[in-house]
Structure formats: structure tokens, C-alpha cells
Design an enzyme around this catalytic site. Sequence first.
Site, PDB file in Angstrom:
ATOM      1  N   ASP A  55     -11.486   0.887 -15.316  1.00 44.51           N
ATOM      2  CA  ASP A  55     -12.156   2.046 -14.729  1.00 44.51           C
ATOM      3  C   ASP A  55     -12.139   3.267 -15.639  1.00 44.51           C
ATOM      4  O   ASP A  55     -12.802   4.254 -15.358  1.00 44.51           O
ATOM      5  CB  ASP A  55     -11.533   2.404 -13.375  1.00 44.51           C
ATOM      6  N   ASP A  83      -6.921  -4.124 -16.125  1.00 42.12           N
ATOM      7  CA  ASP A  83      -6.281  -2.837 -16.339  1.00 42.12           C
ATOM      8  C   ASP A  83      -5.444  -2.543 -15.094  1.00 42.12           C
ATOM      9  O   ASP A  83      -5.794  -2.933 -13.987  1.00 42.12           O
ATOM     10  CB  ASP A  83      -7.340  -1.748 -16.533  1.00 42.12           C
ATOM     11  N   THR A 125      -4.002   0.692 -13.830  1.00 43.51           N
ATOM     12  CA  THR A 125      -4.338   1.876 -13.041  1.00 43.51           C
ATOM     13  C   THR A 125      -5.805   1.844 -12.625  1.00 43.51           C
ATOM     14  O   THR A 125      -6.695   1.728 -13.458  1.00 43.51           O
ATOM     15  CB  THR A 125      -4.058   3.153 -13.854  1.00 43.51           C
TER      16      THR A 125
END
Length: 804
Positions: free
Chosen positions: A545, A302, A304
Amino acid sequence: MQGLTRADVALRIDHGLDNSAQLPASRSLRAIIRANVLTLFNGLVFAAFAMLLVLGQWQDALFGLAAMGNIIIGVVQEYRAKLALDRLAILHSAPATVLRDGTEQVIPGRDLVKDDIVVLGAGDQLSADAVSLGDGSLDVDESLLTGESEPVRKSAGQVLLSGSLVVSGSGFARITTVGLETFAQRIATEAKRFSLVTSEIRSGINKVLKVIAWLVLPLSALVLNSQMIQHGGWNAALASGDWKEGVVPAVASTIAMIPLGLVLLTSVAFAVGAIRLARLRVIVQELAAVEVLARVDVLCLDKTGTLTDGRMVFDAVHLLGPEEEFPEWRDALECFGATQRTNATARALKAAFPPRSAQPLLASVPFDPARRWSSVTLAGASGVPRTWLLGAPGVVLGTAEEARGRASALASSGLRTLALVLAAGNDAGGTGGIPSPAGASPVLLVTFRESIREDASATLDYFREQGVQIKIFSGDDPRTVGLLAGRLGLGGRPACDATTLPADPEALASCVQDNAVFGRVGPHQKKDLIQALQRKGHTVAMTGDGVNDIPALKVADLGIAMDTAAPATKAVARLVLLDGRFSRLPGIVAEGRRAINNMERVSMLFLSKTAYATVLAVACGLLLQPYPSLPRQLSAVDGLTIGLPAFFLALLPSSRRYVPGFLKRSLSFAIPAGVITATAILGVNTYASLSGDHSVLTSRSATTITLTIIGSWILAVTARPLNATKVLVLAGCYVGMAAVMGLDFLRGFFLLEWPPPDLLLVSVLTALAASAAVELVGRYVTRGNHGADVTFASGRREGSVRAS
């Protein structure tokens, strides 16, 4: 707006249209214990254990301790996973302001009902799905849910997802979905489904155990029949009570076939790996996860919070005209950075343009999502007030086509772009002291980019060197993701827009195979992309996250959560990087390689024992020969040549790159080595019986010596290349066997005695011949598996891996 009446609310609650529904708990402790205890494998082991205790042969029942250890570790491991899932929470059920009976009321989020009108402002979190109403304008942070790092503008009629946060603006929304049907709760429901990480070591061992479980009963019956015949037949044995002496060897044949210690040692090796990783501030939430990253050939990231640290950093200033025409532009940017402290863009400006002195600020207007710009009014060098506006190029640049075109080109490259303009006139102007961008003079463009983690580039280089493919999945604009990928060396092809991905599974698999960077990826698209890679035969790790990453983390072979991850995301991940250092991953790879490479060596020891025990059971049963060992004697040999040495081997460093095929390689050595061992034991046993003057005790002692010598050579072959530690382990085998045969109390406990010289000579010579055959098998297997980098019978040095 009046909102719902009290009667409307009561009616909806009666129909179950309220937001109070709770996620069901995961498996109960009772179900976990039942699943780990009530298995065919455990049934066979504990039946044998109980039989020996009933017969008073507790010395032969020591294997029960290993079986209990396996059960305890399995229950503890699954119970820890259950606790993590039960704590999983995406929504905190924040208070909500609603319109009911024409008045505003503050209620808990769980008391919302369908069609409630909620009043939203900056800082409010949605506890249920809704649709925006009226003319209000909201900027909503959906990063945890969709992966979109920038706030999303919401106008009338647009959907607001549960779990999203209002960053700025105000307005109304009508609740459309409540309870378990909301977006956030659907993700949570999927996350709470219990599953174990796919471990090749564990899967391979389980395959062996399934085969053994079906062989044990018929082979045990075959051995038992041969032992009864040795005591004069069933009737005579039952009448005389000698059947008890026949049962013990039959139990020995059963237990010898089961690699109990291999299951236990695998869990111990994983547990030691977890402890080592904890020192690197990596939490292992499931023991077998230590192994999986060593097998990963695709790493999905991912953007970000994983590759970036969530901060916006200044990129560059792009002047739109001669600098001398607007010499005070730097003062303006310094003032924007100093006054708009809560704005991420302003913080980046402040870092790039720290105030050199107190700015002569006369007035300021904060950023507003409806206007999409902010302003500061400064006393110019000549003392004449000048108003500067900083905001979206499409709004503040007006009809300046050349400037708008340049801004569009910068934005298309993936950079966040703002325009600085000088307002017309010498004061704030406009209505109510609010300036206007109308007629403003373009001054410059300011570009920003996301801050990449310092260790991201070096870590990705490491994985590329190791032959691991890198895929980036992000909810952001493909242009932004592509820019970031280029800075990390993942350029080459433009980022793929996930909104255009094909629905056909085969076409999707080809697409994800051919592309490395994807933007506008939804939560379930990440899951679909990972499953497409798995259908292509890849072992996939996923880092993330946000809550939007939960479905993908759940289906990936290994889910890794960063330190900034949402609590729900950490709950479903197998590994958590507590300090958020991406550079920890090579260290995890090294630990995984140590575990899986060493367990491959160790499995050869245990499976060789399974192989020779199976051949012995078949041969003794069909040839009606006495079984050559008691359980306690096999326990002694196992402890000296397999159990204790395997413990040390499992913990030694090993950084060879792993190649799939663990079970095939193990069996390619274990089966022929086991057949050779069984043939040698049968030969010694046959000699002892044909010579006629050797007792059962003497014969079993000779068998034990033969088995120890061959077992120690199997250990030497699998332990190569040898070093000082491994030589000490080998020496310990011989010292231990000398102690067993030399000390009276140990000899008595294990029912052993020194064989006569002729039988001892036959035992040693047979063992040496069998050891030579095992050596040849080891060299042949090494040549046959050269592509898998098997080194146990060669002198090559093992490779190395960089680790933080």
C-alpha cells in the site's frame, strides 16, 4: 540562518537545480495504436481481407470482424494502463517555508532549489530530499516511502526523504536533491515504465501466432499454385480470369491456420472475469491479471496496511511491583487515553481503559519527541496531587536496572513498550511547570501491538493449503515483524534482517528461498527479493500500500494494492482491493482458475483447427489437389463447433488447481487431433475426385459435413466432464448444422448442397472413424498429463476452492 539570496536562487534555476522538473508522460495513444495495428500478423489478415473485398467476395471476409475486435481490445487495454500511469503522483508539491534573504517565505514545493533552507514543523511534507540542520528534533513518518510504520527520529546531519511527513517537533533542513533525482521521483520514474502483466495464456498464444506468421506466406503460395494448376496453369488462369476462383481457396487456407477467435475469446474471458471481480469490489486494471493469481506459487506481503490495518492496539500491562503500592495506576492510564487524543498510543489506551468517570486532572504535558514522554497530574485519593509520566523506558526509568531489563526484553520480542512511572514529590515540579523523570518510581510497563486484519489468518491458511509459499517483507524492525508472523502461524525461523542480505544474486536467491519473514527491507530490496524468487522459477504476487512498495509491485508477476494505498501505488498495481478485505484473494484465485482452465480447453479447439488447416495446406499444395473448403464454409463450421461453444465453455465454473504447461498440454491434444481431421478430409476429398462424377460444390459440401461431425466430437472430448449445459452446447452444434443444410437461404449463402448418398455415406463413416481416433488421443493425453490434473477426457469431478 540567512538562507539563500535572490541571486543565489536565480543562479540555481539557470543551472536547472530547481524542483520543477516533471516526469515524462508514458507512451502516446499514437504509439499504442501503431504497436497494436502494425504487426506481421495483422498485415497478413488484412491483406487477405482486402483481397476478398476487391474480388467482391465479402461473404468470405467475415473473419475481418474478429481481427478488428482483437485490435480494439488491445488498444483499449493499453490506453487504460497509460491513463493510470499518467495520473501517477507521489508528491503533491505541498507548500514549503524557506529562509531567503534572512526572512521566512512560503513558496510552492516546485519552486525549491538546491541548498534552500526549509523551516519544518508538525504536518509539513518534504517536496525534495534534504538533510536536517541545527539542534532541532523531528519525528518523521516515512511509512509510505520505506515501510517503517513507526515515526523515525531525525537529528542534525540525517537525511530527510522527499514525500515524508513531519509528525512532531520542529527544525531546519537544507535541500540536497531536487527534481527527478529525488527519492520519490526516482520511484515514480520507475513506476511509469510501461509493461504488460505476464500471462501464460497470452504468451502461449503469441508463440503459436509467431510460428504461424512465418508459415502462412509460403503455405499460401503453395496452395495458390495448386489452385492455379487446377484451372489449367498460371497462364490459362490469368488469361481466362479463373485466377479469382483460385485465390479464394488460397485465402481460406491462410485464414484457417490463424486462430483469430482464440485471441478475441481470451480477452472476452478476462473481461468477464474482471466484471465478476468488480462485484467483489476488486478493480482489475489489466485484464490478464485475472489469470495470473491462479498461477502464483509465492505470495509476498507487505506488513503495514496489508496484514495489519495500521492501528495500534493494547497488548498487556506488566506490573513492576505490588499493585497495592500504586493503586491509582488505572486512573492514570485512563487519563492518558482521554487527554492525548491525537496520539496513536493514547487512542489504544482509551480503547483498553475507557474513562469510568471524569478524572480529577490538575495538569498535563503533551508528548514531545525531544523529551519522549508525556505526563498527567491527578488529585490522588488522599487529595495529594500525584504526577504520572508515560514514555520511553530508556528515558523515564532512569537507573532502575531491573525494570529497564524487563522493558528491553519485551521490546526485543517485537512489542511496542512504554513505561509508567510516578514522579518524585507531590506536584509537577521541575522548571516552568514541567515535571522531571529524575527519581521517579517505576510502576508498570504497557505493551502494544499492531492490529492484524481480521481476515488475514484465514486467508493465509487458504494459500498454504493451496501450496502457495508466503513471504513477508517489511520495513519494520525484524523483531516486530517476527512477532506478527508468529501470530499468523508463520513462525519457525527468526525474521531475517534485510540489512545483512548478501549482494550476490545466487546467495540472495537461496536466502529468500529459505526464509519467510524479512524486516528492515528497503524499497529496492523488495524488488531484488522478488526478482530472486522469479529467477528460481516462481510466479510471484506482491501486495502493498505504500510508495515504497512500487518497485516491487512493478516487477512482480501480479501487483495487488490495498484500499489504503497511495494513489501512485494503486496506479501501478494490476488489482486493487477497494474494500481492503484480504479475504477477497481466494475469490480472485477462483476467478483466475476459471479463466485459465477454461481457456486451456478452448485453446485445444482452436489449435486443433490450426493444426488441420496447416496439414491441409501442405497436402493440397504438394499433391496439387483442390483446397476442400471456402472461407465462408470454414466460418460456418468454426462458428458451430468452435466459436459459439467456446464462448460458453470459457465462462463455465472451473476451480481445478492450475499447473504450468498450458501450451504443451494444449498442443499434445491439438496436433494429433488436427492431423486426424486433415487425414479424414483428404480421404473424403480424394474419394470425391476419384469417383469422377462429383462436382467441386458437392465435394466441398461433403467435406463440410465431415468436418462438422469431427469438430463436434473434438468439442465433446475437450468439454468433459459433461453436464447439462455442455450437453446443450453440443446439441446446438448439430441443430445448427441441420439448419445450415436444411434451410435454402443458408445453403445458398454458404454454397452448400446435400451430397449424393454414396458420398454422404463415405463422409459420415469417415467422420465417425476419425472421431473414434480423436477419442483415443484424448484418453492417451489424459493419462500422459495426469500430473497436470487434466480432466477433459475423464469423468472426474473438478476440485473446489473457497472464495469470499
